[in-house]
Design an enzyme around this catalytic site. Structure first.
Site, short mmCIF file in Angstrom:
data_model
loop_
_atom_site.label_atom_id
_atom_site.label_comp_id
_atom_site.label_asym_id
_atom_site.label_seq_id
_atom_site.Cartn_x
_atom_site.Cartn_y
_atom_site.Cartn_z
N SER A 1 53.83 3.44 30.99
CA SER A 1 55.05 3.85 30.28
C SER A 1 55.64 2.64 29.57
O SER A 1 55.37 1.50 29.93
CB SER A 1 56.09 4.38 31.28
OG SER A 1 56.91 3.33 31.75
N ASP A 2 56.46 2.89 28.56
CA ASP A 2 57.20 1.78 27.97
C ASP A 2 58.37 1.41 28.90
O ASP A 2 58.63 2.10 29.89
CB ASP A 2 57.68 2.11 26.55
CG ASP A 2 57.85 0.84 25.71
OD1 ASP A 2 57.98 -0.25 26.31
OD2 ASP A 2 57.87 0.92 24.47
N TYR A 3 59.04 0.34 28.54
CA TYR A 3 60.08 -0.28 29.38
C TYR A 3 61.16 0.74 29.78
O TYR A 3 61.92 1.20 28.92
CB TYR A 3 60.71 -1.40 28.56
CG TYR A 3 61.38 -2.51 29.31
CD1 TYR A 3 60.80 -3.77 29.38
CD2 TYR A 3 62.61 -2.33 29.92
CE1 TYR A 3 61.42 -4.82 30.04
CE2 TYR A 3 63.23 -3.36 30.59
CZ TYR A 3 62.64 -4.61 30.64
OH TYR A 3 63.26 -5.64 31.29
#
Ligand code: BGC
Length: 753
Positions: free
Chosen positions: A266-268
């Site tokens: 996942s992104d941040y």
């Protein structure tokens, strides 16, 4: 001990649920740049309890060694840590921004750039990079265009594969990544993130399935075919569905149709952010991301907090957790971390490798091959010391502009590990060229921004922008005087490094007010003026480009910017860069790109306006400089292409060939470009779309034959209604093939396919 891939199953069988969930937890202890409001807490305890599988943002090789020792000797199962980082364009030695690398139109160069980045990063104990970013970008207001390969799906696909190959090497494709100079790549941000509404960071994306499949997905497919180990979905919602919880995109397209079995990271905090997107509470969003087969939760720790309860409540199956954990362990195995984790954390190798002379030499060459020459009246470039000495008893150069002797901006955005002190400024690069034979005078002349508030925002990662307190008139007067006292003016202007990058969207793309004033008034000095434009995006130069005799667009080139640019200015390198994004005339034209669709009311050729045709009242439709544009210090003549076909089972393969001749006096590299327009059918086709290109080296007077092949599938179009069900269809009829030096200067031939 996990010695073979089969041992992973055995290891899995010994793991408790919390330990498996721990492997899905990617934390950032906050030693480096944070790209969200959150840093992970209590990391030390979690590591010891086996509740962290991957880390990024760690501060140093020593810290990574300590962490690895703890994992090996103080956790129940001794599973090694995987260290990640954003290695976007170089590591300690910063290389040109990806948008600049793409302007080389040279996949070998891009492969080498990624390899050099991996060499330094792995020597510093980094196993995986969150790169390449392959989002197709048509909106220069979006700051992240700096991180991508521009507007063309084809060019981005070629560069995407090249970068993955460079990071991972040949071995990567077949499984293991044991070489000490290779690392795992994570392609991002799946998919369509580059089409954010209004170019505003994190904004939603509205693309139909045809546009998504035809334009935005190919660079990801290309990375997967090159064997990329991981993929990151974006922060955005695509047609209202946040992509971090998008089973149609992630499962039907990515896992099932493309058979991608690598990690989805996942992104941040993107899983936790699904709550703000409106998908429910923490347990709902964790379940939704798992359903979309997102394996790793970056920083948000929603998986950590929710998954075990979700398994107990039977909302998430233990098989899906096993599957995600297996993917993490498999990558750790492939990276050699089980076999010898300390091998990649060797201080001696770090010392010998990072910033080595080969890397610096290559970095310099890369800078010079990414510059794009936009204008060169009366062949003012290349500069020649001999010529200057012949014309003047004491040859001199005026160095004007806030970037003339600046190092702090040179690494460019997203260069978290770069050594700023090691960067060489334009001034120093030119000084190295001219030695003491040439007098150099300097004046600041203008500000990168005249707004104090904007300067503060740009200085978020440390000061790179200052505003001169003198009035514009005083600064400009001084610069004009300095210009008058010299033979030639080098004007180093543009935007600051943090004008581009994540969360650096802009609504204005013109040069600052003081820069424009300076550009106009410098004419008073009556000296030839060469602009050197530093930028992370296509800027709008329309207002005052007439005031320049020559314009070299250098992007941000990284550590060796100064020497690399000087190599072009003084003619050691004949520029061969070509724009990978059109340069707009005005912000109002955006998006402006070469592969726009036709309209039912096209503007007639050579018209700027006609009532009831597709155009603007106050601006032309054309960009200031088209996609693919770039001059060299030579001239290349293009003969008319000849086109032949061969037919098998109704499928037509087209062959186009033409002769190009260097009519100039210097060797050059020409990028010959081939564009297509598909036959009539149920779907509208771009007026032109880049199909392929060739780089040709030509000695003065030399001619070469250049050939292109267009396979039958090149004319296919996408049909279907759902993202998960799109299919290619063949179409026959009269098509067009255009060949030329850029998207606006094509010689076109009709062909039946
Ligand atoms: C960016 C990613 C990056 C991540 C980790 C995010 O804000 O969107 O591209 O890899 O931070 O630094």
């Amino acid at each position: 001990m996990t010695k073979s891939i089969d041992d992973i199953e055995q290891l899995l069988s010994r793991m408790g649920l919390d330990e498996k969930i721990g492997q899905l937890n990617l934390v950032n202890p906050g030693g480096q740049v944070l790209t969200g409001a959150v840093a992970s807490v209590d990391v030390d305890r979690k590591i010891r309890e086996g509740r962290v599988g991957m880390m990024f943002g760690t501060a140093s090789l020593d810290q990574r060694r300590d962490i690895q020792s703890i994992c090996l000797s103080q956790t129940r199962l001794g599973i090694p840590m995987l260290f990640a980082s954003d290695v976007i364009h170089g590591y300690r030695t910063a290389l040109p921004l990806p948008i600049a690398l793409a302007c080389s139109w040279d996949p070998d160069l891009v492969r080498r750039a990624a390899h050099l980045s991996a060499t330094e990063a792995r020597a510093d104990g980094i196993d995986l990079t969150f790169a390449p970013m392959v989002d197709v970008t048509r909106d220069p207001r979006w700051g992240r265009v700096a991180e991508g390969f521009g507007e063309s799906s084809k060019l981005a696909s070629v560069m995407s594969a090249a970068m993955v190959e460079g990071f991972q090497g040949d071995q990567g494709k077949n499984g293991t990544l044991l070489d000490v100079d290779r690392m795992a790549a994570c392609v991002k941000h799946f998919a369509g993130y580059g089409a954010a509404d209004g170019g505003r960071e994190y904004a939603s994306v509205n693309l139909g399935p045809i546009e998504l499949h035809e334009t935005h997905l190919p660079p990801f497919k290309s990375a997967i075919e090159a064997g990329v180990k991981a993929l990151m979905p974006g922060f955005h919602a695509l047609d209202r569905i946040p992509v971090t919880a998008h089973p149609e995109l992630l499962v039907e397209v990515l896992r099932e149709a493309w058979r991608f079995d690598g990690l989805i990271i996942s992104d941040y905090t993107a899983i936790a952010e699904l709550i703000a997107h409106g998908l429910g509470d923490a347990s709902d969003v964790a379940a939704a991301a798992m359903k979309a087969t997102v394996d790793i939760d970056m920083v948000g720790e929603t998986y950590e907090q929710q998954l075990s309860q979700l398994v107990r409540d039977k909302r998430v199956s233990s098989e899906s957790i096993d599957m995600a954990c297996r993917r993490v362990l498999t990558l750790k195995y492939e990276l050699g971390l089980f076999e010898d984790p300390m091998r990649y954390l060797d201080q001696q190798r770090a010392k010998e490798t990072i910033g080595g002379s080969t890397i610096l030499r290559e970095a310099r060459e890369m800078v010079s091959r990414c510059c794009v020459l936009l204008k060169n009246e009366q062949n003012i470039l290349p500069l020649s010391i001999e010529k200057m000495s012949a014309q003047s008893t004491a040859p001199s150069i005026a160095f004007i502009g806030p970037l003339a002797d600046d190092r702090s901006n040179l690494p460019g955005t997203w260069s978290v590990s770069a050594d700023v002190d090691g960067c060489v400024s334009l001034h120093d690069g030119v000084r190295e060229w001219v030695g003491d034979d040439v007098r150099i005078e300097t004046a600041r002349g203008c500000n990168l921004t005249d707004s104090q508030q904007l300067a503060e925002r740009l200085n978020v990662f440390g000061e790179t922008v200052t505003i001169d307190e003198r009035s514009i008139d005083v600064m400009v007067d001084e610069a004009v005087q300095v210009a008058r006292s010299c033979d030639v003016v080098l004007l180093a202007i543009g935007e600051a490094k943090e004008h581009a990058g994540e969360c650096s969207s802009r609504t204005e793309l013109s040069l600052s007010q003081s820069t424009q004033t300076l550009a106009r008034r410098l004419r008073e000095a009556g000296r030839p003026i060469v602009w050197v434009v530093f930028s992370g995006r296509p800027l709008v130069l329309t207002e005052c480009i007439d005031q320049a005799d020559a314009v070299l667009y250098v992007w941000y080139g990284g550590s060796l910017s100064g020497p690399g640019i000087a190599d072009v200015l003084f003619g050691k390198t004949n520029p061969s860069g070509r724009l990978c994004m059109s340069l707009p005339r005005s912000v109002g034209q955006i998006p402006v790109h070469h592969d726009a669709l036709p309209t039912g009311r096209p503007l007639p050729k050579d018209f700027v306006f006609e009532k009831f045709k597709s155009c603007y009242l106050d601006e032309s439709n054309d960009p200031l400089f088209p996609f693919g544009y770039g001059l060299t210090y030579s001239n290349v003549a293009y003969d008319r292409p000849s086109v032949t076909t061969s037919v098998a089972d109704e499928d037509v393969t087209v062959f186009a060939e033409l002769v190009v001749t260097n009519t100039g006096e210097r060797s050059c590299e020409e990028v010959v470009q081939c564009y297509l327009h598909g036959p009539a059918g149920p779907v509208s086709r771009p007026v032109w779309k880049l199909h392929d290109f060739r780089r040709v080296t030509l000695r003065p007077g030399e001619s070469k034959m250049v050939r292109f092949q267009v396979d039958p599938e090149a004319w296919n179009f996408f049909a279907g209604r759902r993202i998960g069900e799109m299919r290619w269809e063949r179409c026959h009829g009269e098509a067009r093939i255009g060949i030329g030096p850029n998207a606006a200067e094509l010689v076109s031939t009709n062909v039946a396919v």
